[in-house]
Design an enzyme around this catalytic site. Sequence first.
Site, PDB file in Angstrom:
ATOM      1  N   ASP A  29      -3.379   2.744  -5.801  1.00 44.17           N
ATOM      2  CA  ASP A  29      -2.214   2.803  -4.914  1.00 44.17           C
ATOM      3  C   ASP A  29      -2.063   1.558  -4.053  1.00 44.17           C
ATOM      4  OD1 ASP A  29      -4.489   3.190  -3.425  1.00 44.17           O
ATOM      5  OD2 ASP A  29      -3.733   4.908  -2.285  1.00 44.17           O
ATOM      6  N   GLU A  30      -2.688   0.441  -4.456  1.00 49.60           N
ATOM      7  CA  GLU A  30      -2.659  -0.745  -3.599  1.00 49.60           C
ATOM      8  C   GLU A  30      -2.606  -2.023  -4.431  1.00 49.60           C
ATOM      9  OE1 GLU A  30      -5.152  -2.567   0.204  1.00 49.60           O
ATOM     10  OE2 GLU A  30      -6.150  -1.192  -1.192  1.00 49.60           O
ATOM     11  N   ASP A  33       0.838  -1.196   0.000  1.00 47.73           N
ATOM     12  CA  ASP A  33       0.000   0.000   0.000  1.00 47.73           C
ATOM     13  C   ASP A  33       0.876   1.250   0.000  1.00 47.73           C
ATOM     14  OD1 ASP A  33      -2.172   1.644   0.092  1.00 47.73           O
ATOM     15  OD2 ASP A  33      -2.940   0.927   2.012  1.00 47.73           O
TER      16      ASP A  33
END
Length: 390
Positions: free
Chosen positions: A103-104, A9
């Site tokens: 974003d993960e 993350d």
Amino acid sequence: MQRQIINLDMDCFFVAVEVLKDNRLKNRPVAIGGNADRGILTSVSYEARRLGVYGGMPTRMAKQLCPQLHIVKGNADEYSKYSHMVTEVIRERVPVMEKAAIDEHYVDMTGMDKYIGTLKFAHELRTKVIDETGLPLTFGLSVNKTVSKIVANEHKPNGEGYIELPGVQQFLNPLSIKKIPGVGDTTYIKLSEMGVRQIYTLIQIPAEMMFRIMGQNGITLWQKANGIDNTPVIPYRENKSISDQRDFTTESMDVERIRQLIATMITELAYELRKQHKLTACITVTIRYANFETVTRQARIAYTSLDFTLIEKAKELFDKAYDRRMLLRLVGIRLSHLVGGFEQIDLYSTSNEQYSLYQSMDKIRNRFGKKAIVIASSLKPNPKSRPDVS
């Protein structure tokens, strides 16, 4: 065989990109947002969070609370570019990867421990991402997606966490139920009114009672609180997409009407994206002439699920594709390169009122159907001249 799932993350991803571009922002309270009168914040740095600023806060309120807050308008193209960079670094080095959001990422390393120590591998992978992109990253390694995500969240910012199976429940028990992925404000308030605020308390409630209180969501929540999650890591493929196409029963060269039809198609597809909590990074427009010649135009775009952004790009691609004065028999739209996420990625360029409009439109569609409301650019004031579609 015990599963080994890594959650990777990015830390305050949008802000981190801005700090990378302008080192003067480092260690300062920074937020990504719109104008001071009507905008809202989409991402805030940890320094800003410590001063009471949070994502989703109106910009005006944030400035009153934190006068030293540095607000950056943001750049969706830059964030999409860095997201792709991170994805490529990870994808080149892992057996199975899921891109859960811009974003993960999740990585499934089950069965690989006999070849390479998974914790050592996760550390090296994190280091590689940081070295090649310059962005901070936290990972959580554990037995499933739920626990690995909680582990990552508990080790932010820029940290590493590992919880083996014997220690999962001991790790979870003292945490707030808010730490469980999927627990929003409504669920938290409902459980808090029952005296349930910690995971330890939640797991004391029989699963049957949770079902009576919250239905199947109650069972899912109870399982997550007990460290149970069999959800697979879904391999990421760029060709995941949703699409629509319209065949004209009467061939047409009425460009304006076709452009209006494209707006209608995009509006419906964008609604489906938001309903599925997805963002798209690629749009494709296809046309077919009366002589069956097919032309396709495609463009990579910043991750979004907003109607107006997609309509503008779709019309631009249609204008490039339709370069011959001939009758058309088909037009198609495809949105691909989908990842999990919400439309907030574009909020720094969208006013608070416009965002509220999107939410209100979606509520009407959820209740009355996706065709219950349309935007003005897709209206057809002269039905007799529009292309008939099937």
